[in-house]
Design an enzyme around this catalytic site. Structure first.
Site, PDB file in Angstrom:
ATOM      1  CG  HIS A 102      -0.179  -0.064   2.525  1.00 31.14           C
ATOM      2  ND1 HIS A 102       0.282   1.046   3.199  1.00 31.14           N
ATOM      3  CD2 HIS A 102       0.194  -1.121   3.287  1.00 31.14           C
ATOM      4  CE1 HIS A 102       0.896   0.692   4.311  1.00 31.14           C
ATOM      5  NE2 HIS A 102       0.855  -0.641   4.387  1.00 31.14           N
ATOM      6  CG  ASP A 103      -0.475   4.239   1.320  1.00 34.17           C
ATOM      7  OD1 ASP A 103      -1.320   5.001   0.816  1.00 34.17           O
ATOM      8  OD2 ASP A 103      -0.724   3.480   2.272  1.00 34.17           O
TER       9      ASP A 103
ATOM     10  N   GLY B 246       4.992  -1.117   2.735  1.00 32.33           N
ATOM     11  CA  GLY B 246       4.187   0.068   2.488  1.00 32.33           C
ATOM     12  C   GLY B 246       4.992   1.356   2.451  1.00 32.33           C
TER      13      GLY B 246
END
Length: 278
Positions: free
Chosen positions: A123-124, A141
């Site tokens: 994520h991200d 992440g």
């Protein structure tokens, strides 16, 4: 205009958008809200969740899963996205997660990237253009991976880590520190083992610039001063080099991680480097 083909066993939900010439193979599942760019090929058993945008001319191999919710305990379930550029190759079992609603909210992958089997983008993350992940690469992440970086098989990158452009991460390396542009890191935990000279040459980088980066990196990590102080000296010494300017911008940007640095050599190693002289 090329015809879009959907296998009878595939499930394409209402609200999914498929471009011209898209091929959706057996047992794929494309959720509502997903966008698949023109000419992309999803071979079989591919899952693309809502709010995922896959660019044109992608090749997605069996059992890849794109856009599921982030593995982030701080995520509260709000809407987030995964955005993948054009001409990407995504091999078997690759996973890419959407952003988290307590952070960037977007996971971004650039154009012309290659992800070999079972690689993971968390994520991200931001992955720039022409990046290669070999098999089983794991990226935590919030990481940033610069353009034309190459991550060797089985390497693992700690969350919030930055990998500079044209960097090379060796196979099975555990990367817990930022990797400078053009750097080559190896080991567990990874240390700076030189520069990715091959990658620099392949990208068409000028020979003069390669030499400038080679000398600048030695100067930067010579341990007579802290890296931030040496960065000022390097910037003055190589004021005409764009590549060195990229290097200095990288090391002077605020980061949540320390840098991958060269190993401290023993006296024996130093003597050997100097031809046996003390």
């Amino acid at each position: 205009m090329a015809e879009t083909m959907i296998h009878p066993t595939a499930l394409v939900e209402d609200g999914a958008q498929l471009g011209a010439g898209v091929s959706v193979g057996p047992f794929c599942h494309i959720q509502s809200g997903a966008v698949i760019g023109d000419g992309s090929q999803l071979m079989s058993h591919v899952v693309v969740t809502g709010a995922t945008r896959l660019g044109a001319n992608a090749q997605v191999f069996p059992h890849a899963v794109l856009g599921c919710e982030p593995q982030n305990g701080k995520h509260t379930g709000g809407p987030t996205t995964l955005e993948i550029g054009t001409n990407c190759t995504i091999r078997e079992g690759v996973t890419m997660h959407s952003g988290s609603d307590t952070s960037r909210g977007r996971t971004i992958v650039g154009d012309h990237c290659t992800f070999l089997a079972y690689a993971h983008v968390a994520h991200d993350c931001v992955v720039e253009d022409y990046v290669t992940f070999a098999n089983n690469v794991m990226v935590g992440g919030h990481c940033e991976i610069g353009h034309r970086a190459i991550l060797g098989g089985g390497s693992a990158v700690h969350q919030f880590t930055r990998i500079g452009h044209h960097a090379f991460v060796g196979g099975l390396a555990a990367v817990a520190g930022d990797v400078i542009p053009f750097g080559m890191v190896i080991g567990v935990h990874a240390h700076l083992g030189g520069l990715n000279i091959i990658g620099m040459k392949r990208s068409g980088m000028d020979r003069k610039e390669i030499h400038a980066v080679r000398h600048a990196s030695r100067m930067l990590f010579d341990r007579t001063k802290p890296v931030q102080d040496r960065a000022k000296d390097v910037k003055l010494a190589y004021a005409e080099s764009k590549a060195v300017a990229d290097l200095i911008d990288f090391v002077t940007t605020d980061s949540k991680r320390a840098f991958c640095t060269p190993l401290i050599k023993s006296a024996k190693d130093t003597r050997e480097d100097n031809g046996g002289e003390q």
